[in-house]
Write an enzyme that holds these catalytic residues in place. Sequence first.
Site, PDB file in Angstrom:
ATOM      1  N   ARG A  26       0.960  -1.182  -0.058  1.00  0.00           N
ATOM      2  CA  ARG A  26       0.000   0.080   0.145  1.00  0.00           C
ATOM      3  C   ARG A  26       0.960   1.256   0.036  1.00  0.00           C
ATOM      4  O   ARG A  26       0.541   2.122   0.626  1.00  0.00           O
ATOM      5  CB  ARG A  26      -0.940  -0.054   1.432  1.00  0.00           C
ATOM      6  CG  ARG A  26      -2.030  -0.960   1.046  1.00  0.00           C
ATOM      7  CD  ARG A  26      -3.219  -0.302   0.552  1.00  0.00           C
ATOM      8  NE  ARG A  26      -4.166  -1.562  -0.079  1.00  0.00           N
ATOM      9  CZ  ARG A  26      -5.400  -2.019   0.762  1.00  0.00           C
ATOM     10  NH1 ARG A  26      -5.921  -1.027   1.711  1.00  0.00           N
ATOM     11  NH2 ARG A  26      -6.064  -3.115   0.353  1.00  0.00           N
ATOM     12  N   ARG A  30      -3.577   6.580   1.021  1.00  0.00           N
ATOM     13  CA  ARG A  30      -4.134   7.785   1.550  1.00  0.00           C
ATOM     14  C   ARG A  30      -3.289   8.404   2.784  1.00  0.00           C
ATOM     15  O   ARG A  30      -3.509   9.676   2.965  1.00  0.00           O
ATOM     16  CB  ARG A  30      -5.448   7.311   2.362  1.00  0.00           C
ATOM     17  CG  ARG A  30      -6.733   7.359   1.539  1.00  0.00           C
ATOM     18  CD  ARG A  30      -8.078   7.086   2.252  1.00  0.00           C
ATOM     19  NE  ARG A  30      -7.777   5.504   2.872  1.00  0.00           N
ATOM     20  CZ  ARG A  30      -8.846   5.115   3.380  1.00  0.00           C
ATOM     21  NH1 ARG A  30      -9.622   5.720   3.998  1.00  0.00           N
ATOM     22  NH2 ARG A  30      -8.427   3.784   3.979  1.00  0.00           N
ATOM     23  N   ARG A  39      -7.049  11.406  -5.610  1.00  0.00           N
ATOM     24  CA  ARG A  39      -8.335  10.564  -5.582  1.00  0.00           C
ATOM     25  C   ARG A  39      -9.490  11.495  -5.546  1.00  0.00           C
ATOM     26  O   ARG A  39     -10.743  11.308  -6.217  1.00  0.00           O
ATOM     27  CB  ARG A  39      -8.342   9.747  -4.149  1.00  0.00           C
ATOM     28  CG  ARG A  39      -9.467   8.921  -3.814  1.00  0.00           C
ATOM     29  CD  ARG A  39      -9.157   8.412  -2.467  1.00  0.00           C
ATOM     30  NE  ARG A  39     -10.040   7.422  -2.056  1.00  0.00           N
ATOM     31  CZ  ARG A  39     -11.186   7.703  -1.397  1.00  0.00           C
ATOM     32  NH1 ARG A  39     -11.587   8.791  -1.417  1.00  0.00           N
ATOM     33  NH2 ARG A  39     -11.833   6.797  -0.972  1.00  0.00           N
ATOM     34  N   ASP A  76      -6.966  -2.861  -7.498  1.00  0.00           N
ATOM     35  CA  ASP A  76      -7.479  -3.608  -6.352  1.00  0.00           C
ATOM     36  C   ASP A  76      -7.398  -4.975  -6.912  1.00  0.00           C
ATOM     37  O   ASP A  76      -7.940  -5.347  -7.819  1.00  0.00           O
ATOM     38  CB  ASP A  76      -8.673  -2.803  -5.963  1.00  0.00           C
ATOM     39  CG  ASP A  76      -8.992  -3.333  -4.590  1.00  0.00           C
ATOM     40  OD1 ASP A  76      -8.498  -2.635  -3.593  1.00  0.00           O
ATOM     41  OD2 ASP A  76      -9.814  -4.369  -4.222  1.00  0.00           O
ATOM     42  N   TYR A 153     -15.042 -11.910  -0.251  1.00  0.00           N
ATOM     43  CA  TYR A 153     -15.632 -10.462  -0.383  1.00  0.00           C
ATOM     44  C   TYR A 153     -16.729 -10.950  -1.306  1.00  0.00           C
ATOM     45  O   TYR A 153     -17.861 -10.366  -1.254  1.00  0.00           O
ATOM     46  CB  TYR A 153     -14.673  -9.822  -1.183  1.00  0.00           C
ATOM     47  CG  TYR A 153     -13.536  -9.220  -0.451  1.00  0.00           C
ATOM     48  CD1 TYR A 153     -13.687  -8.215   0.542  1.00  0.00           C
ATOM     49  CD2 TYR A 153     -12.169  -9.713  -0.302  1.00  0.00           C
ATOM     50  CE1 TYR A 153     -12.900  -7.691   1.463  1.00  0.00           C
ATOM     51  CE2 TYR A 153     -11.492  -9.406   0.628  1.00  0.00           C
ATOM     52  CZ  TYR A 153     -11.644  -8.411   1.584  1.00  0.00           C
ATOM     53  OH  TYR A 153     -10.749  -7.808   2.287  1.00  0.00           O
TER      54      TYR A 153
HETATM   55  O1  1CP Z   1       0.079  -1.708  -2.317  1.00  0.00           O
HETATM   56  C1  1CP Z   1      -0.180  -0.828  -3.238  1.00  0.00           C
HETATM   57  O2  1CP Z   1      -0.004   0.366  -3.215  1.00  0.00           O
HETATM   58  C2  1CP Z   1      -1.023  -1.158  -4.708  1.00  0.00           C
HETATM   59  C3  1CP Z   1      -2.689  -0.930  -4.339  1.00  0.00           C
HETATM   60  C4  1CP Z   1      -3.401  -1.896  -3.743  1.00  0.00           C
HETATM   61  C5  1CP Z   1      -3.307  -3.241  -3.527  1.00  0.00           C
HETATM   62  C6  1CP Z   1      -2.202  -4.338  -3.749  1.00  0.00           C
HETATM   63  C7  1CP Z   1      -4.938  -1.555  -3.424  1.00  0.00           C
HETATM   64  C8  1CP Z   1      -5.174  -0.191  -3.463  1.00  0.00           C
HETATM   65  N1  1CP Z   1      -5.312  -2.581  -2.765  1.00  0.00           N
HETATM   66  C9  1CP Z   1      -4.682  -3.964  -2.880  1.00  0.00           C
HETATM   67  C10 1CP Z   1      -4.997  -5.318  -2.822  1.00  0.00           C
HETATM   68  C11 1CP Z   1      -6.087  -5.339  -1.753  1.00  0.00           C
HETATM   69  N2  1CP Z   1      -7.529  -4.928  -1.919  1.00  0.00           N
HETATM   70  C12 1CP Z   1      -6.084  -6.224  -0.892  1.00  0.00           C
HETATM   71  C13 1CP Z   1      -5.040  -7.372  -0.431  1.00  0.00           C
HETATM   72  C14 1CP Z   1      -3.799  -6.580   0.253  1.00  0.00           C
HETATM   73  C15 1CP Z   1      -4.437  -6.291   1.605  1.00  0.00           C
HETATM   74  O3  1CP Z   1      -4.634  -7.125   2.478  1.00  0.00           O
HETATM   75  O4  1CP Z   1      -4.354  -5.117   2.105  1.00  0.00           O
HETATM   76  C16 1CP Z   1      -7.444  -6.401  -0.131  1.00  0.00           C
HETATM   77  C17 1CP Z   1      -7.981  -7.314   0.892  1.00  0.00           C
HETATM   78  C18 1CP Z   1      -8.227  -5.599  -0.868  1.00  0.00           C
HETATM   79  C19 1CP Z   1      -9.568  -5.004  -0.641  1.00  0.00           C
HETATM   80  C20 1CP Z   1      -9.868  -3.720  -0.308  1.00  0.00           C
HETATM   81  N3  1CP Z   1      -9.578  -2.745  -1.120  1.00  0.00           N
HETATM   82  C21 1CP Z   1     -10.128  -3.404   1.124  1.00  0.00           C
HETATM   83  C22 1CP Z   1     -10.288  -4.022   2.517  1.00  0.00           C
HETATM   84  C23 1CP Z   1     -11.521  -4.358   2.720  1.00  0.00           C
HETATM   85  C24 1CP Z   1     -11.565  -4.985   4.010  1.00  0.00           C
HETATM   86  O5  1CP Z   1     -11.710  -6.120   3.966  1.00  0.00           O
HETATM   87  O6  1CP Z   1     -11.389  -4.406   5.037  1.00  0.00           O
HETATM   88  C25 1CP Z   1     -10.167  -1.766   0.850  1.00  0.00           C
HETATM   89  C26 1CP Z   1     -10.267  -0.704   2.078  1.00  0.00           C
HETATM   90  C27 1CP Z   1      -9.936  -1.522  -0.493  1.00  0.00           C
HETATM   91  C28 1CP Z   1      -9.715  -0.114  -1.154  1.00  0.00           C
HETATM   92  C29 1CP Z   1      -8.331   0.127  -1.676  1.00  0.00           C
HETATM   93  N4  1CP Z   1      -7.484  -0.450  -2.294  1.00  0.00           N
HETATM   94  C30 1CP Z   1      -6.270   0.214  -2.403  1.00  0.00           C
HETATM   95  C31 1CP Z   1      -6.295   1.331  -1.784  1.00  0.00           C
HETATM   96  C32 1CP Z   1      -5.456   2.534  -1.490  1.00  0.00           C
HETATM   97  C33 1CP Z   1      -7.784   1.509  -1.009  1.00  0.00           C
HETATM   98  C34 1CP Z   1      -8.240   2.577   0.014  1.00  0.00           C
HETATM   99  C35 1CP Z   1      -9.284   3.150  -1.016  1.00  0.00           C
HETATM  100  C36 1CP Z   1      -9.205   4.789  -0.641  1.00  0.00           C
HETATM  101  O7  1CP Z   1      -9.981   4.854   0.295  1.00  0.00           O
HETATM  102  O8  1CP Z   1      -8.358   5.446  -1.282  1.00  0.00           O
END
Ligand code: 1CP
Length: 353
Positions: A26, A30, A39, A76, A153
């Site tokens: 990540r 944010r 964003r 994502d 999910y």
């Molecule tokens: O790492 C990076 O910089 C690349 C971007 C990336 C990756 C690899 C994002 C951006 N998401 C992911 C993978 C992802 N998405 C995973 C696996 C990794 C991990 O465990 O963190 C998972 C479980 C998700 C699902 C997801 N997408 C969630 C989690 C939901 C939960 O179960 O609580 C969330 C909050 C997102 C949105 C998301 N994806 C990425 C970002 C930066 C965000 C936040 C969005 C925002 O509000 O800007």
Amino acid sequence: MTNKNPRFINSLLKKPVDATPIWIMRQAGRYLPEYRASRQKAGNFLTLCKTPELACEVTLQPLQRFDLDAAILFSDILTIPDAMGQDLYFKEGEGPGFNKVIRSKKDVDQLLSPDPESELKYVMDAVRLIHHELDNKVPLIGFAGSPWTLSTYMIEGGATKTFQQTKSMMFNEPDVLHLLLEKLSQSVVQYLIAQIEAGVEAVMIFDTWGGILNPQDYREFSLKYMSLIVDKIKKTATCKQVPIILFTKGGGHWVKDIVGSGCDAIGVDWTVNLSDIKKQVGDKVALQGNLDPCVLYASPEVIQQKAGEILEQFGHGSGHVFNLGHGVHPDMNPEHIAALVDAVHELSRKYHL
Ligand code: 1CP
């Protein structure tokens, strides 16, 4: 053309390096004000993912600030269920949700098999653009969710604490879950191959929820499908050289099983000691990890010390990619990331002489 920064790929392949490479899960997110600005420009998270120019912009942001050794595609894991027809949305402050959830064999049968170059073309366009903009400065990592993690999910309809629906299906109707996992595996294989053909130089499978299973269920419902994906990718002529990282959060106790998948590297979280893990896997795979992300709440001096402890646990030689054990949190201080990246490069040189 060869990459100007070979540390990350060489470490994954256990070839000599001058210092331990580091990237951060990540790393675009944010906690960076410039990410929040992009964003806002996009209007919402999903539009950010679906607009290649903006996805490229945020992918490159952390590299402009920190001396990172790899970029990771900004996207994502839930792009696949969206392309399979579940209609993904993100509600402000609530995380992901789907308009259509999977609860029965009929629901699984109705899922589409997306063509990466049509339904997921926006991801491939982002990869091509980022690859071009990076100009081989550092390698680009592509990724997908593990079938098991994606299924949680898809079945719950979003994030969950209890995994009620998913585990009910696993215990009551394992055949339906297996059907879903097989379908997902095929889509993940095609998606990762397409990312590689579009320009990513390593791939990572995120199994965020594998660690909530017992050891047998982990092998049957998660590892089996990740192994199948590794096998298919390694058998594809255009992809067999590309390193594959498997990351099961909470899976540190199963590394010996994970090695059997044929992956090149295993990501581990901070609940295990890297030196113990290294003993268990020998030279079969590289390791990625494993600083507790919350160390970034501490002072730069403490961050340096804790990074040094992890480098010491891995010890001499190649085969370690430094990372956090999970993603950076939105309220973390970017300057602390800079301190970590510099500490890893400086403190690791002595292990590579
Ligand atoms: O790492 C990076 O910089 C690349 C971007 C990336 C990756 C690899 C994002 C951006 N998401 C992911 C993978 C992802 N998405 C995973 C696996 C990794 C991990 O465990 O963190 C998972 C479980 C998700 C699902 C997801 N997408 C969630 C989690 C939901 C939960 O179960 O609580 C969330 C909050 C997102 C949105 C998301 N994806 C990425 C970002 C930066 C965000 C936040 C969005 C925002 O509000 O800007």
